[in-house]
Scaffold this active site. Structure first.
Site, mmCIF file in Angstrom:
data_model
loop_
_atom_site.group_PDB
_atom_site.id
_atom_site.type_symbol
_atom_site.label_atom_id
_atom_site.label_comp_id
_atom_site.label_asym_id
_atom_site.label_seq_id
_atom_site.Cartn_x
_atom_site.Cartn_y
_atom_site.Cartn_z
ATOM 1 N N HIS A 111 -38.921 5.668 -13.744
ATOM 2 C CA HIS A 111 -39.313 7.033 -13.398
ATOM 3 C C HIS A 111 -40.044 7.020 -12.060
ATOM 4 O O HIS A 111 -40.888 6.153 -11.846
ATOM 5 C CB HIS A 111 -40.241 7.600 -14.471
ATOM 6 C CG HIS A 111 -40.761 8.960 -14.105
ATOM 7 N ND1 HIS A 111 -39.984 10.086 -14.203
ATOM 8 C CD2 HIS A 111 -41.969 9.353 -13.625
ATOM 9 C CE1 HIS A 111 -40.689 11.130 -13.795
ATOM 10 N NE2 HIS A 111 -41.892 10.715 -13.447
ATOM 11 N N GLY A 161 0.778 -1.229 0.000
ATOM 12 C CA GLY A 161 0.000 0.000 0.000
ATOM 13 C C GLY A 161 0.807 1.274 0.000
ATOM 14 O O GLY A 161 1.914 1.353 -0.559
ATOM 15 N N LEU A 190 -6.639 3.697 -5.497
ATOM 16 C CA LEU A 190 -8.043 3.461 -5.159
ATOM 17 C C LEU A 190 -8.222 2.018 -4.730
ATOM 18 O O LEU A 190 -7.601 1.103 -5.298
ATOM 19 C CB LEU A 190 -8.934 3.745 -6.371
ATOM 20 C CG LEU A 190 -8.958 5.206 -6.827
ATOM 21 C CD1 LEU A 190 -9.701 5.344 -8.149
ATOM 22 C CD2 LEU A 190 -9.584 6.097 -5.762
#
Ligand code: FAD
Ligand code: NAD
Length: 468
Positions: A447, A146, A322
């Site tokens: 919708h 990391g 990320l």
């Protein structure tokens, strides 16, 4: 006698390492993962993605209860901040997530070797924890160590007055004045958290815009909206020094291009100018693993370093820092080790900033397409014209889709608005399938949903939005 021979030994239990370990175990390898932190999950689960999102969610609720609910006709009185309660929420979320990874290790029969790993030969790792143990990896050693905070020369991070993101996730009280150095993702997310909780937040950014790697229109809109929420921005400005005083910190600022200095006082300063790969103490010199000019472990298209048998993934290698990129690399590498065709499509990695409204991007920006000389069409639709956004009182922002001018293939999408962290997945999937803007425009969207704005932006690529 503890087990000491494995097929795959992963060093680092973050999203890259733990996911690689799980996938490798699924594929039949005998796997160990070396992690020196007291819990699994790496930066992301312990001091990154997860705790920051827990604080963002809690601070959104507070802000909404204090200022937002009245607009819905809901009266609330006596709203108070209980900061220890906010931190308790965050700590519980972290605990259940890191515990979840430990459970997954047990389920997949992965051995967690507790301690710091050091590579002593192409197939050997020494683990220094409560005891010292030597383990061998017959198939692969995976470096997934990391990244760590990039320090700013002249400022000493004490995690009290001058903090990194880790300190900023655990401040014992709301600072009156918070200065954030760096208008990137961490600066805007944690600046939003403390701003909502009552701090006066100033963001000092070296470049002339915030979120400098994102599409220019998104950066501009994000800054405008966060400015309306009370964040102050000092762009094109550098910090040249800091003096810690009894009450806080006095920062010296100068225009990035040079010029007269000014002083800015803060109770707490957050240094968020990026992260750098974490390779210290790994023994890479001794085994001859090459780094690139930015200190990242150098790999080929199959995540292999120059030393046979040693691979690397995640923040420690090139590419966006990320969690989902690290995870996908972990899966791809495990599959490659098993003789499969694992791969990561680096053209379609979404990036999200979890402010409110949220900011999300996938694929090429307008700036990148212009620089590459690609002819493109842009279709844009504002949330002000979306019924659901009006219903939830969240109409700031827009969706922009960029498509190839000739083939109509979607090349990029840039979103700012409510819940766009979730909505960007539709656009990423469309891009993975090589969809055209018209494919999205002809897909029936329910919708009333925020996603109808995606359909409308796709229609707008062809100049025919229906509700604008
Ligand atoms: P890491 O998660 O850094 O894990 C590496 C692990 O290796 C660490 O646990 C470390 O202790 C261990 N380690 C290192 N050296 C050794 C050694 N020698 N021996 C044993 N163990 C070792 N990304 C997102 O996608 N979304 C977000 O919302 C997001 N939010 C973030 C918020 C913050 C505040 C920060 C700081 C980061 C955020 N990130 C986010 C970035 C994300 O955390 C990283 O991209 C991700 O954690 C990288 O995963 P990794 O497995 O490569 O490394
Ligand atoms: P960043 O790269 O996102 O932003 C750093 C910012 O600091 C940039 O805007 C840069 O121009 C600026 N800067 C650099 N040097 C400076 C200086 N001397 N003075 C003033 N400004 C300066 O880095 P970050 O915000 O520290 O985050 C680190 C990493 O963690 C990023 O790569 C990011 O991808 C990841 N992260 C991701 C998320 C997310 O996905 N939501 C959240 C937090 C962190």
């Amino acid at each position: 006698m503890a087990e000491s021979t494995f097929d795959v030994v992963v060093i680092g239990g973050g999203p890259g390492g733990y996911v690689c370990a799980i996938r490798a175990a699924q594929l039949g390898f005998k796997v160990a993962c070396v992690e020196k932190r007291g819990t699994l999950g790496g930066t992301c689960l312990n001091v990154g993605c997860i705790p920051s999102k827990a604080l963002l969610a809690a601070s959104e609720k507070y802000e909404e209860a204090k200022h937002g609910l009245a607009r819905f006709g809901v009266k609330v009185a006596g709203v108070e901040l209980d900061l220890p309660g906010v931190m308790k929420h965050k700590d519980e979320v972290v605990k259940s997530n890191v515990g979840g990874v430990e459970f997954l290790f047990k389920k997949n029969k992965i051995t967690w070797l507790k301690g710091a790993g050091r590579i002593t030969a192409a197939n050997t790792v020494v683990v220094e924890g409560d005891t010292t143990q030597t383990v061998t990896a017959s198939k692969a050693i995976v470096i997934a160590t990391g990244s760590e905070v990039t320090p700013l020369p002249g400022l000493t991070i004490d995690e009290q007055k001058i903090v990194s993101s880790t300190g900023a996730l655990a401040l014992p009280e709301v600072p009156k004045r918070l200065v954030v150095i760096g208008g990137g993702v961490i600066g805007l997310e944690l600046g939003s958290v403390w701003g909502r909780l009552g701090a006066q937040v100033t963001v000092v950014e070296f470049l002339d815009r915030v979120l400098p790697t994102m599409d220019g229109e998104l950066s501009k809109q994000a800054q405008r909206i966060l400015g309306k929420q009370g964040l102050t921005f000092k762009l094109s400005t550098k910090v040249t020094g800091a003096t810690t005083t009894e009450s806080g910190v006095a920062l010296t600022l100068e225009p990035a291009a040079g010029g007269a200095a000014e002083t800015l006082e803060a109770d707490v300063v957050l240094v968020a100018i990026g992260r750098r790969p974490h390779t210290d103490g790994l023994g890479l010199d001794a085994v001859g693993v090459e780094l690139d000019n930015r200190g990242r472990v150098k790999i080929d298209h199959h995540f292999a370093t120059n030393v046979p048998g040693i691979y690397a993934i995640g923040d420690v290698v090139e590419g966006p820092m990320l969690a989902h990129k690290a995870e996908d690399e972990g899966v791809a590498l495990a599959e490659i080790l098993a003789g499969q065709a694992g791969h990561v499509n680096y053209d379609v990695i979404p990036g999200v900033v979890y402010t409110w409204p949220e900011v999300a991007s996938v694929g090429k920006t307008e700036e990148e397409l212009k620089a590459a000389g690609v002819a493109y069409k842009a279709g844009k639709f504002p949330f002000t014209a979306n019924g659901r956004a009006r219903a939830i009182n969240s109409t700031d922002g827009f969706i922009k889709i960029l498509a190839d001018a000739h083939s109509d293939k979607v090349l990029g999408a840039h979103l700012i608005g409510p819940n766009v962290s979730e909505m960007v997945a539709e656009l990423a999937l469309a891009m993975e399938f090589g969809a055209s803007a018209e494919d999205i425009a002809r897909t029936c969207h329910a919708h009333p949903t925020l996603s109808e704005a995606t359909k409308e932006a796709a229609l707008a690529v062809d100049g025919r939005p229906l509700h604008m």
